[in-house]
Design an enzyme around this catalytic site. Structure first.
Site, PDB file in Angstrom:
ATOM      1  N   ASP A  78       0.812  -1.215   0.000  1.00 35.37           N
ATOM      2  CA  ASP A  78       0.000   0.000   0.000  1.00 35.37           C
ATOM      3  C   ASP A  78       0.844   1.263   0.000  1.00 35.37           C
ATOM      4  O   ASP A  78       0.458   2.278  -0.578  1.00 35.37           O
ATOM      5  CB  ASP A  78      -0.930   0.012   1.218  1.00 35.37           C
ATOM      6  N   CYS A 119       1.505  -8.092   5.382  1.00 34.79           N
ATOM      7  CA  CYS A 119       1.151  -6.690   5.144  1.00 34.79           C
ATOM      8  C   CYS A 119      -0.236  -6.496   4.536  1.00 34.79           C
ATOM      9  O   CYS A 119      -0.764  -7.376   3.858  1.00 34.79           O
ATOM     10  CB  CYS A 119       2.189  -6.043   4.232  1.00 34.79           C
ATOM     11  N   ASP A 120      -0.767  -5.304   4.806  1.00 37.50           N
ATOM     12  CA  ASP A 120      -1.888  -4.726   4.094  1.00 37.50           C
ATOM     13  C   ASP A 120      -3.039  -5.705   3.880  1.00 37.50           C
ATOM     14  O   ASP A 120      -3.595  -6.214   4.820  1.00 37.50           O
ATOM     15  CB  ASP A 120      -1.366  -4.094   2.792  1.00 37.50           C
ATOM     16  N   CYS A 192       5.369  -2.369   8.452  1.00 38.78           N
ATOM     17  CA  CYS A 192       5.731  -1.035   8.940  1.00 38.78           C
ATOM     18  C   CYS A 192       5.433  -0.888  10.429  1.00 38.78           C
ATOM     19  O   CYS A 192       4.391  -1.323  10.922  1.00 38.78           O
ATOM     20  CB  CYS A 192       5.019   0.032   8.122  1.00 38.78           C
ATOM     21  N   GLU A 442      -6.761   4.404  -0.290  1.00 38.13           N
ATOM     22  CA  GLU A 442      -6.411   5.056   0.974  1.00 38.13           C
ATOM     23  C   GLU A 442      -6.002   6.506   0.745  1.00 38.13           C
ATOM     24  O   GLU A 442      -5.492   6.863  -0.309  1.00 38.13           O
ATOM     25  CB  GLU A 442      -5.260   4.304   1.655  1.00 38.13           C
ATOM     26  N   SER A 468      -5.082   5.028   5.473  1.00 34.19           N
ATOM     27  CA  SER A 468      -4.009   4.159   5.918  1.00 34.19           C
ATOM     28  C   SER A 468      -4.006   4.139   7.436  1.00 34.19           C
ATOM     29  O   SER A 468      -4.411   5.103   8.084  1.00 34.19           O
ATOM     30  CB  SER A 468      -2.667   4.702   5.406  1.00 34.19           C
TER      31      SER A 468
END
Length: 557
Positions: A78, A119-120, A192, A442, A468
């Protein structure tokens, strides 16, 4: 065993012959076949290490007396897809991931599955698939990234880099300072480092009971991840022996507990979207009113980046998700402690020995950040089916101002950078919902630009798109019905006064019902932005954000 469909009987000689070509021996046909659903992708830092990670998982599965077969899913980063057409593919990729996992696992009749997401949309996509397929499954994610430090010693992460762009644009920092943040914002592999969507979902996977304790907070580079892998293989064998499946684990009560953790940690607003989708896959009738009820009874105990300078490594150091849950369990009616989890034990047993090791990071019930949760559901004439705000990422509880309207994220970002937004404004970004986007992109770039320019507490942003997990400030997303469906957000005009009341959970436009009815009669749905390919099909099939933006099966009757 389920896999006997492809390996037992004289008529399965061709199947066994093909399987022997992959390296199997006769003795392997008496063992459970395990799907290792990996998501190794070199362009995603949270997944770059998963090739080696997958090898460790296969070794652990073999050591537990089972036969592993690894395959990969797709994925979208993302952060890299942010701010351009690539972001339209992010949420739709969740459906492709779920469908691809279903396809491989059901076509080959596996007995169990270990999912390796990070992730994401990859974590929720795999979770949706696990509930759809409903065979014994354990999740073990790749783990969070460490936070970074600039040459000056400032702690930074990906949100710092996005906000640095706005700060540079407004002259608050130099190009050299921006480069310093860029170079140190993402220092290692892993998801992250803040309480962004990836880490939020991996923490929720832990409390739901699909992952083992530690899954949400142990860093990607921490050797304890390898021990978690070994435990996952051992626990999967127990789940297969006891025939405990994802739908036995993910109940309404489990989803309540997932949202309770989300409220306590002030997680990403995307968790609402994804967890509602999980409920759909599990066949549960779960709506936003129930989420709001959870929010009202759960105190906000942790503030993690972007709401503070704490990161996932700090949560882990302070006792991890289990410590947060143990503290929450002291308040009656907050958690359902006697439900089964992937450990083969109850949630109560999983957290029995947990304790808070740093009460600056994880607050006690006696000293919460707020008495209610860090996410709230807003409703009103601007969001009849609901909207979501990350209340834990803003100190502002009431905001009222004239709206400045943009019909796309690109238009909004350009307008913000050109100074068209000023203190006291309510920025409206519409036609960016699941259908209108398409893909519900996002809005990290606009929120980061606003924050970087020093307007984070003085400008509100409303959208039928998403945010996000790195977004902060007065950001209200998931407005339903969306503009492309003729929701009230489509009827707003420049200068209309909009009121956001977090305390009262209201989202209103100061326009009479009669005037809104008049505007609705005059409104015309814009032409779809994309008419071909996957996004064209997605726009035709996707449902509203308040039901998880899942795909509907066309009715041909």
């Amino acid at each position: 065993m389920r896999s006997d469909m492809i390996k037992k009987g004289f008529d399965k000689a061709p199947h066994r012959s093909l399987l022997k070509a992959t390296g199997l021996k006769d003795e392997d046909f008496d063992k459970p076949f395990i799907a290792i659903c990996n998501s190794f992708i070199e362009i995603i830092p949270g997944h770059k290490h998963l090739n080696e990670f997958g090898k460790l998982v296969k070794e652990a599965v073999r050591a537990a007396g089972m036969v592993p077969f690894e395959f990969n899913t797709i994925g979208v980063d993302d952060g890299i897809a942010m701010g351009h057409i690539g972001m339209r593919y992010s949420l739709p990729s969740r459906e492709i991931i779920a469908d691809s996992v279903e396809t491989v696992v059901n076509a080959h009749w596996f007995d169990g599955m270990i999912c390796i997401p990070n992730c994401d949309k990859i974590t929720p996509g795999m979770m949706m698939a696990a509930l759809r397929i409903n065979i014994p499954t354990v999740f073990v994610s790749g783990g969070p990234m460490a936070a970074g430090k600039t040459s000056k010693g400032d702690v930074v992460d990906l949100s710092s880099v996005f906000e640095g762009v706005g700060a540079y644009q407004s002259g608050k920092i130099s190009e050299e300072e921006l480069k310093d943040i860029e170079d140190h914002g993402c220092p290692s592999c892993g998801s992250c480092s803040g309480m962004f969507t990836a880490n939020s979902m991996n923490c929720l996977c832990e409390v739901l009971g699909l992952a083992l304790p530690g899954n949400g907070s142990i860093l990607a580079i921490d050797p304890r991840r390898e021990e978690l892998i070994k435990q996952a293989a051992e626990k999967l064998k127990i789940l297969i022996e006891r025939d405990i499946k994802p739908r036995d684990i993910v109940t309404e009560e489990a989803i309540d507990d997932a949202f309770a953790l989300d409220m306590a940690m002030g997680g990403s607003t995307n968790t609402v979207l994804h967890t509602l989708a999980l409920a759909q896959e599990a066949g549960l009738d779960y709506d936003m009113n129930r989420i709001d009820a959870v929010s009202r009874r759960v105190p906000h105990l942790c503030k993690v980046s972007p709401a503070s300078n704490w990161h996932m490594e700090d949560i882990d150091r302070a006792g991890g998700i289990s410590a947060i849950l143990k503290e929450m369990s002291r308040k009656e009616g907050v958690l359902h402690l006697d439900r089964i989890t992937a450990t083969g034990q109850t949630l109560r047993e999983n957290i029995a020995h947990a304790e808070i090791k740093d009460k600056e990071v994880i607050h006690s019930l006696e000293n919460p950040h707020s008495e209610e949760g860090g996410l709230r559901i807003l409703k009103g004439n601007l969001a009849k089916d609901g909207a979501v705000i990350k209340s834990g990422a803003t100190e502002v509880i009431r905001f009222e101002g004239p709206c400045v309207i943009f019909n796309s994220q690109d238009e909004a970002l350009a307008g913000i950078m050109l100074g068209k937004v000023k203190k006291g404004d309510v920025v409206i970004i519409r036609y960016e919902g699941p259908r209108g986007g398409p893909g519900m992109p996002e809005m990290l770039a606009p929120t980061s630009a606003i924050a970087g320019m020093g307007l984070g507490a003085d400008v509100a942003l409303l959208t039928d798109g998403r945010f996000s997990g790195a977004s902060r400030g007065i950001s209200v997303g998931h407005i339903s019905p969306e503009a492309a469906a003729g929701g009230t957000i489509a009827l707003l005009e420049q200068g209309d006064i909009v009121c956001i009341d977090v305390e009262e959970r209201l989202l209103e436009v100061r326009v009479s019902d009669e005037e809104l009815d008049k505007r609705k009669k005059e409104w015309k749905r814009p032409e779809p932005k994309v008419k071909t390919g996957w996004l064209g099909r997605y726009a035709q099939m996707v449902t509203s954000a308040n039901t998880g933006a899942v795909l509907k099966i066309p009715n041909f009757d």
